[in-house]
Structures are given as structure tokens and as C-alpha cells.
Design a protein around this motif. Structure first.
Motif, PDB file in Angstrom:
ATOM      1  N   ASP A 113       0.841  -1.201   0.000  1.00  0.00           N
ATOM      2  CA  ASP A 113       0.000   0.000   0.000  1.00  0.00           C
ATOM      3  C   ASP A 113       0.874   1.248   0.000  1.00  0.00           C
ATOM      4  OD1 ASP A 113      -2.280  -1.529   0.035  1.00  0.00           O
ATOM      5  OD2 ASP A 113      -2.430  -1.522   2.218  1.00  0.00           O
ATOM      6  N   GLU A 114       1.944   1.163   0.725  1.00  0.00           N
ATOM      7  CA  GLU A 114       2.894   2.279   0.835  1.00  0.00           C
ATOM      8  C   GLU A 114       3.433   2.676  -0.548  1.00  0.00           C
ATOM      9  OE1 GLU A 114       4.390   3.016   4.200  1.00  0.00           O
ATOM     10  OE2 GLU A 114       5.093   4.830   3.171  1.00  0.00           O
ATOM     11  N   PHE A 115       3.870   1.661  -1.295  1.00  0.00           N
ATOM     12  CA  PHE A 115       4.381   1.904  -2.646  1.00  0.00           C
ATOM     13  C   PHE A 115       3.292   2.534  -3.514  1.00  0.00           C
ATOM     14  CE2 PHE A 115       4.484   0.190  -7.020  1.00  0.00           C
ATOM     15  CZ  PHE A 115       5.651   0.793  -7.475  1.00  0.00           C
ATOM     16  N   LEU A 116       2.080   1.988  -3.412  1.00  0.00           N
ATOM     17  CA  LEU A 116       0.990   2.469  -4.262  1.00  0.00           C
ATOM     18  C   LEU A 116       0.575   3.901  -3.916  1.00  0.00           C
ATOM     19  CD1 LEU A 116      -1.076  -0.830  -4.464  1.00  0.00           C
ATOM     20  CD2 LEU A 116       0.280   0.228  -6.290  1.00  0.00           C
ATOM     21  N   GLU A 429     -14.616   8.713   4.932  1.00  0.00           N
ATOM     22  CA  GLU A 429     -13.459   7.800   4.835  1.00  0.00           C
ATOM     23  C   GLU A 429     -13.463   6.794   5.975  1.00  0.00           C
ATOM     24  OE1 GLU A 429     -13.191  11.076   4.321  1.00  0.00           O
ATOM     25  OE2 GLU A 429     -12.912  10.941   2.140  1.00  0.00           O
ATOM     26  N   ARG A 430     -13.868   7.251   7.171  1.00  0.00           N
ATOM     27  CA  ARG A 430     -13.943   6.311   8.298  1.00  0.00           C
ATOM     28  C   ARG A 430     -14.946   5.197   7.977  1.00  0.00           C
ATOM     29  NH1 ARG A 430     -12.812   9.326  13.441  1.00  0.00           N
ATOM     30  NH2 ARG A 430     -10.876  10.417  12.905  1.00  0.00           N
ATOM     31  N   PHE A 431     -16.057   5.590   7.354  1.00  0.00           N
ATOM     32  CA  PHE A 431     -17.044   4.581   6.979  1.00  0.00           C
ATOM     33  C   PHE A 431     -16.420   3.567   6.016  1.00  0.00           C
ATOM     34  CE2 PHE A 431     -20.241   2.778   4.190  1.00  0.00           C
ATOM     35  CZ  PHE A 431     -21.182   2.313   5.088  1.00  0.00           C
ATOM     36  N   LEU A 432     -15.703   4.077   5.019  1.00  0.00           N
ATOM     37  CA  LEU A 432     -15.107   3.176   4.018  1.00  0.00           C
ATOM     38  C   LEU A 432     -14.069   2.255   4.657  1.00  0.00           C
ATOM     39  CD1 LEU A 432     -14.817   5.718   1.082  1.00  0.00           C
ATOM     40  CD2 LEU A 432     -16.438   3.815   1.284  1.00  0.00           C
ATOM     41  N   MET A 433     -13.352   2.761   5.651  1.00  0.00           N
ATOM     42  CA  MET A 433     -12.399   1.908   6.364  1.00  0.00           C
ATOM     43  C   MET A 433     -13.147   0.789   7.092  1.00  0.00           C
ATOM     44  SD  MET A 433      -9.964   4.884   7.936  1.00  0.00           S
ATOM     45  CE  MET A 433      -8.847   3.811   8.849  1.00  0.00           C
ATOM     46  N   ILE A 441      -6.410   5.506   6.388  1.00  0.00           N
ATOM     47  CA  ILE A 441      -7.314   6.446   5.717  1.00  0.00           C
ATOM     48  C   ILE A 441      -6.756   6.881   4.361  1.00  0.00           C
ATOM     49  CG2 ILE A 441      -6.396   8.575   6.773  1.00  0.00           C
ATOM     50  CD1 ILE A 441      -9.427   9.388   7.137  1.00  0.00           C
ATOM     51  N   ARG A 442      -5.436   6.864   4.209  1.00  0.00           N
ATOM     52  CA  ARG A 442      -4.807   7.277   2.947  1.00  0.00           C
ATOM     53  C   ARG A 442      -5.203   6.374   1.781  1.00  0.00           C
ATOM     54  NH1 ARG A 442      -2.010   8.024   7.236  1.00  0.00           N
ATOM     55  NH2 ARG A 442      -0.631   9.818   7.582  1.00  0.00           N
ATOM     56  N   ASP A 443      -5.727   5.197   2.121  1.00  0.00           N
ATOM     57  CA  ASP A 443      -6.033   4.229   1.070  1.00  0.00           C
ATOM     58  C   ASP A 443      -7.507   4.172   0.689  1.00  0.00           C
ATOM     59  OD1 ASP A 443      -3.325   3.680   1.037  1.00  0.00           O
ATOM     60  OD2 ASP A 443      -3.505   2.090   2.533  1.00  0.00           O
ATOM     61  N   VAL A 444      -8.336   5.035   1.272  1.00  0.00           N
ATOM     62  CA  VAL A 444      -9.745   5.043   0.861  1.00  0.00           C
ATOM     63  C   VAL A 444     -10.148   6.380   0.234  1.00  0.00           C
ATOM     64  CG1 VAL A 444     -10.512   3.259   2.472  1.00  0.00           C
ATOM     65  CG2 VAL A 444     -10.523   5.657   3.191  1.00  0.00           C
ATOM     66  N   ILE A 445      -9.187   7.289   0.096  1.00  0.00           N
ATOM     67  CA  ILE A 445      -9.472   8.589  -0.528  1.00  0.00           C
ATOM     68  C   ILE A 445      -8.593   8.673  -1.775  1.00  0.00           C
ATOM     69  CG2 ILE A 445      -7.777   9.846   0.920  1.00  0.00           C
ATOM     70  CD1 ILE A 445      -9.965  12.138   0.975  1.00  0.00           C
ATOM     71  N   PRO A 446      -9.133   9.155  -2.899  1.00  0.00           N
ATOM     72  CA  PRO A 446      -8.352   9.099  -4.138  1.00  0.00           C
ATOM     73  C   PRO A 446      -6.966   9.757  -4.033  1.00  0.00           C
ATOM     74  CG  PRO A 446     -10.629   9.557  -4.656  1.00  0.00           C
ATOM     75  CD  PRO A 446     -10.526   9.567  -3.149  1.00  0.00           C
ATOM     76  N   PHE A 447      -6.922  10.965  -3.524  1.00  0.00           N
ATOM     77  CA  PHE A 447      -5.636  11.665  -3.419  1.00  0.00           C
ATOM     78  C   PHE A 447      -5.435  12.145  -1.993  1.00  0.00           C
ATOM     79  CE2 PHE A 447      -7.188  12.026  -7.758  1.00  0.00           C
ATOM     80  CZ  PHE A 447      -6.118  11.478  -8.452  1.00  0.00           C
ATOM     81  N   PRO A 448      -4.802  11.340  -1.145  1.00  0.00           N
ATOM     82  CA  PRO A 448      -4.720  11.679   0.282  1.00  0.00           C
ATOM     83  C   PRO A 448      -3.926  12.944   0.557  1.00  0.00           C
ATOM     84  CG  PRO A 448      -3.379   9.733  -0.206  1.00  0.00           C
ATOM     85  CD  PRO A 448      -4.117  10.075  -1.458  1.00  0.00           C
ATOM     86  N   ARG A 449      -4.463  13.763   1.433  1.00  0.00           N
ATOM     87  CA  ARG A 449      -3.755  14.938   1.920  1.00  0.00           C
ATOM     88  C   ARG A 449      -3.566  14.779   3.416  1.00  0.00           C
ATOM     89  NH1 ARG A 449      -2.948  15.333  -2.605  1.00  0.00           N
ATOM     90  NH2 ARG A 449      -3.600  16.872  -4.114  1.00  0.00           N
ATOM     91  N   THR A 450      -2.349  14.440   3.797  1.00  0.00           N
ATOM     92  CA  THR A 450      -1.988  14.306   5.198  1.00  0.00           C
ATOM     93  C   THR A 450      -0.646  15.019   5.335  1.00  0.00           C
ATOM     94  OG1 THR A 450      -0.807  12.247   4.834  1.00  0.00           O
ATOM     95  CG2 THR A 450      -3.122  12.041   5.349  1.00  0.00           C
ATOM     96  N   PRO A 451      -0.165  15.180   6.578  1.00  0.00           N
ATOM     97  CA  PRO A 451       1.092  15.925   6.702  1.00  0.00           C
ATOM     98  C   PRO A 451       2.191  15.433   5.759  1.00  0.00           C
ATOM     99  CG  PRO A 451       0.139  15.584   8.859  1.00  0.00           C
ATOM    100  CD  PRO A 451      -0.739  14.851   7.878  1.00  0.00           C
ATOM    101  N   LYS A 452       2.173  14.142   5.426  1.00  0.00           N
ATOM    102  CA  LYS A 452       3.254  13.640   4.573  1.00  0.00           C
ATOM    103  C   LYS A 452       2.855  13.377   3.119  1.00  0.00           C
ATOM    104  CE  LYS A 452       6.273  11.612   8.004  1.00  0.00           C
ATOM    105  NZ  LYS A 452       6.183  10.456   8.892  1.00  0.00           N
ATOM    106  N   HIS A 453       1.595  13.636   2.773  1.00  0.00           N
ATOM    107  CA  HIS A 453       1.175  13.299   1.418  1.00  0.00           C
ATOM    108  C   HIS A 453       0.608  14.470   0.648  1.00  0.00           C
ATOM    109  CE1 HIS A 453       1.500   9.187   2.929  1.00  0.00           C
ATOM    110  NE2 HIS A 453       1.760   8.889   1.680  1.00  0.00           N
ATOM    111  N   LEU A 454       1.371  14.972  -0.281  1.00  0.00           N
ATOM    112  CA  LEU A 454       0.859  15.951  -1.231  1.00  0.00           C
ATOM    113  C   LEU A 454       1.723  15.772  -2.475  1.00  0.00           C
ATOM    114  CD1 LEU A 454      -1.157  18.344  -1.644  1.00  0.00           C
ATOM    115  CD2 LEU A 454       0.715  19.842  -1.067  1.00  0.00           C
TER     116      LEU A 454
END
Ligand code: 4AD
Ligand code: MG
Length: 456
Positions: A113-116, A429-433, A441-454
Motif C-alpha cells: 500500500d505504501e508503494f501504491l 473515509e472512516r465509513f469506508l475503512m 485512511i490514505r487508502d480510501v481517498i483518491p488523493f490523500p492529503r496528510t502531513p506527509k502526502h501531497l
């Protein structure tokens, strides 16, 4: 010739002489007399097997086809002698729509998942992420259907806003781009001379519409500037927020329970194939939990009793249990996973740990709040009956040292025909998890925005 999607082809009642299918090649296998292509067009989890006979004119076009190529194939849909699929396509013609470079990252093997996450633009082409995003789409539809069938109106609340709906100071600031200026000075400090931020919740605006149209809901993106690197928090997430006039906390709990049941029921009825993938490869206990979420009577428990249950347990919690604490995920999950083994609605929380707008109870120390907890994620819904009494609300703002000015319009709702009203927010997203068993949560949203993902 009419193009058909692979989902239609695989569910066909009878064979077809002439079918046109377009999609992306997942694998290719060659034998002396045939080539086999597995192609997927995103319409469903399954691939369509395409047989290219060495004698057919299509064979000459196979060329260098490898994983990732986009192709268009015409041929006849015939019963497949192989097991695992009912139909396969015997190719008459094949054309290459788009080549794929040899370094296409999604080769036939399991990727982490990390790679993806690092290739968010390609991951929907994998089985797992294709399934997640089809489920996301289907459940979005179910949400609108649920509310529409019950006479709720869909309201579009603003993304850019001048008030902090939660009063928690977790807003991103919105600034204006100053043309002609470079570097650090590119952004001005404000929004055309006013302070503005990205919305943390559409609730307050939804309240204005509930007290006009009756029952309403929002369904849109919300933003939180909490710097939390947890698997359950994102800086941008989607929230569904119903708001009902002339409704108390019990009505609110009823709506939350009905809504979650409906969403899970719709998923079970409409996404069987995609769900099976998660039940098989992601979480073996998925199906029984989904059945429980769809059918069981949810537990309803005052916060004070929930604390007693936690205190009485043998489990060693990382965070100490005491009245007044903000419940942590470990506590929430213990209640619904270990103790009650079904969804739990905890209500009447201490006012100190809840937002300014929640209705003060007669005991003066709790508010009419409710959180709906589900296995795998803990808090799925947070909501409350709203404080409809002007004097009590003003006193609460004062206690919290919050400025009244940005909420002038919100206070007006308490001046002109104020009514008891209630609502909640469900984190999509919590529901989808919860319903896929995906733990990040990064894996149920098309383009995750978290402190480390942009990435882009
Ligand atoms: O409990 P929260 O903060 O409640 C509100 O925002 C209310 N204004 C809602 C309302 O009454 N209309 O958030 C509601 C839900 C949470 O239960 C959780 O599922 C989700 O939104 N949520 C998040 N999901 C992902 N990332 C985050 N950072 C989230 N913060 C909240
Ligand atoms: Mg909450």
C-alpha cells in the motif's frame, strides 16, 4: 459496433457475435496457437479473457503488447471452457489504443500500500484500489438516496468560510495570491482584506438551512489543520452532515443508526464482488461485522456508564480511564469490538470535551452529544442536539473565551424562531475503512492529503 463494458459482458445472458471491448491489458500469455490477454476496463473487479487465435488477423496486431497497454478488441463473446469465468472474447480484430512504456510500475505482483500511495495516479488500476473507489462511488449514491427518500434537501455549504465551526482552532488559512510578487511574499495574509479559512464542518451553515427548509444534509470536503499523523486522520476528508429542525438527541441517534444500516445494506446488496476481495484478502472477519452493522440494534449508552464499563474491564489501556476524559480510539474500539461486539452510541458527554454549540443538559455538566462507534475505526459519527437558547449559548461562548462577532448570524438563528434541532457528521473515509477493513485512511481517498502526502 456497440461498445460493451466488461461488467455487462461477464453478466451476459447469452453469447454475442459482435462485441467491442476497450480496456487495459493486465497480463498476456502466449502459446503456439493462441495468445491470451486479460483485460480490465474498470467497470468491475473481474478481467475479461481475450483469446487471439494465431490464425486470426488480430494476431498480427499483438506486437509488443505488455501489461498496461490500452487496447480495443472486437470479436465474439463465447462460453469459456476455462474455469473462473463464464464468458470470454474470441478476437477478430485488435487495435492498440495506447502503448505503455516497459517501466509501467504495476507489473503482475503484489505491491505494498505504501508503494501504491506514491503513485496515486496509477493505483486505481489495481484490483484493490479499483474496488475501493467503485465502493466509494456506490456508497455516495446510497447516501443521497437515503436522504432523498426521507425528504431531506441537499445543501451546498461553503468551503471558504469566516467562522470556525468547531471552535477548535484547526482551520487552514485562505490567502490571496498577489500577482507580480515572487517567492515567500507571493501570498498575502488574508482573503481580500478579511480573515478566512477552509471549512472544518458545514454544520453551522447547515443549521441555517435546517431552520428554513426543515431537514437538510451536506456532503462535501472538509479540512482540518491538525498535524496528526494517524491512520484515521486526514487534512482533507469528506463529511456527510444531516441537520434536522424540531428534533432532539433521540431523533438524532435514530437517524444515525438508520443511516449507517442503510449504507451498509446498500453496499451488501450492490457491491458483492468488490466486497469479496476485502473479505478474502484484507480482513477475514469482514462479512460478519457488516451483517451486524446492517442488522443489529445498536447499543445506546450514556458517557458516564461507558466510563464505568471501561473501568471494570481487565484491559490495560494506554490512556487512563476517568470521568471527564476524551475517549481515545482504544476505548472506543474496546466498547464496540470487545465488550458489546456491535456498534455503540455513546451520549451525554462532559461539556468540557465538546464543542461550544452542543446543548447543555439539566445537570449543567454534560451536553447532548452523541458519538457512534463502530468496529475497526471507533468514532464514525460525532453529533449533538444544538443549543437553541440564546442566553445559554452566549454564556458558553463567553466561558470558552470565544469571540461572538464571527458568529453573529449563528446567534440570529436563536433570536428569530429558534427551535430544538439536531444533527451530526459522518466521516466518509472512516465509513469506508470500517466496511472494507482497510486500516489506513490514505487508502480510501483518491488523493490523500496528510502531513506527509501531497504528491500533486
Ligand atoms: O466529530 P467531528 O469533529 O464533528 C463535527 O465536525 C461536527 N460539526 C459534525 C456535525 O455535528 N455536523 O467530526 C465528525 C466526523 C468524525 O466522527 C469522524 O468520523 C470524521 O468526521 N473526522 C475525520 N475524518 C478524517 N480525518 C479527520 N481529520 C477527521 N476529523 C473528523
Ligand atoms: Mg468528534
Amino acid at each position: 459496433m456497440q461498445r460493451i463494458r466488461i461488467k455487462q459482458a461477464l453478466n451476459a445472458e447469452a453469447g454475442m457475435d459482435q462485441a467491442l471491448v476497450k480496456g487495459w491489458v493486465r497480463t498476456r500469455r502466449d502459446s503456439k496457437a493462441f495468445s491470451f490477454l486479460e483485460i480490465n476496463d474498470g467497470s468491475c473487479l473481474k478481467n475479461l479473457q481475450v483469446i487471439v487465435d494465431a490464425d486470426s488477423p488480430a494476431y498480427g496486431n499483438l506486437g509488443e503488447i505488455t501489461t498496461g497497454y490500452a487496447v480495443a478488441v472486437t470479436g465474439s463473446l463465447v462460453e469459456s471452457p476455462g474455469k473462473g469465468q463464464k464468458w470470454e472474447l474470441k478476437a477478430d480484430s485488435l487495435s492498440l489504443v495506447g502503448e505503455a512504456d516497459k517501466d509501467f510500475p504495476l507489473q503482475k505482483k503484489r505491491h505494498t500500500d505504501e508503494f501504491l500511495r506514491g503513485i496515486a495516479h496509477l493505483r486505481p488500476r489495481t484490483n484493490k484500489f479499483g474496488a475501493i473507489f467503485r465502493i466509494r462511488s456506490e456508497v455516495s449514491y446510497a447516501v443521497h438516496k437515503f436522504f432523498r427518500d426521507r425528504g431531506f434537501f441537499y445543501v451546498h455549504t461553503p468551503i471558504i468560510t469566516g467562522s470556525d465551526a468547531e471552535g477548535a482552532g484547526e482551520m487552514f488559512r485562505v490567502t490571496t495570491l498577489e500577482p507580480g510578487r515572487a517567492g515567500e511574499d507571493l501570498f498575502s495574509e488574508d482573503f481580500f482584506g478579511k480573515e478566512a479559512g477552509l471549512t472544518v464542518s458545514g454544520q453551522l451553515e447547515a443549521e441555517t438551512f435546517a431552520t428554513s427548509l426543515g431537514n437538510v444534509y451536506t456532503f462535501g470536503p472538509t479540512f482540518r489543520a491538525e498535524n496528526s499523523n494517524t491512520p484515521r486522520h486526514a487534512a482533507e476528508f469528506w463529511m456527510i452532515e444531516p441537520e434536522m429542525a424540531f428534533a432532539d438527541l433521540n431523533d438524532n441517534m435514530d437517524l444515525g443508526e438508520d443511516m449507517v444500516k442503510y449504507m451498509v445494506g446498500h453496499l451488501l446488496d450492490n457491491c458483492a464482488d468488490d466486497l469479496e476481495l476485502f473479505a478474502k484478502f484484507v480482513d477475514k472477519t469482514l462479512m460478519p461485522t457488516l451483517e451486524t452493522m446492517a442488522k443489529a440494534d445498536y447499543v445506546r449508552l450514556p458517557y458516564t456508564e461507558a466510563v464505568e464499563v471501561l473501568k471494570a474491564s481487565d484491559k490495560k489501556f494506554e490512556f487512563p480511564v476517568e470521568w471527564g476524559m476524551d475517549m481515545q480510539t482504544e476505548h472506543e474500539r474496546y466498547l464496540c469490538e470487545d465488550h458489546f461486539k456491535k456498534p455503540v452510541i455513546v451520549y451525554d458527554y462532559p461539556k468540557e470535551i465538546k464543542a461550544f454549540y452542543m446543548r447543555l443538559n439539566d445537570d449543567d455538566r454534560t451536553v447532548g452529544a452523541m458519538d457512534l462507534l463502530v468496529p475497526r475505526v471507533g468514532e464514525l459519527i460525532g453529533g449533538s442536539q444544538r443549543e437553541e437558547r440564546l442566553d445559554v449559548l452566549k454564556k458558553r461562548l463567553e466561558e470558552l473565551e470565544m469571540e461572538e462577532a464571527p458568529y453573529w448570524w449563528y446567534l440570529d438563528l436563536r433570536r428569530y424562531g429558534s427551535v430544538p434541532h439536531s444533527g451530526f457528521g459522518l466521516g466518509f473515509e472512516r465509513f469506508l475503512m470500517a466496511v472494507t477493513g482497510v486500516t489506513n485512511i490514505r487508502d480510501v481517498i483518491p488523493f490523500p492529503r496528510t502531513p506527509k502526502h501531497l504528491e500533486f
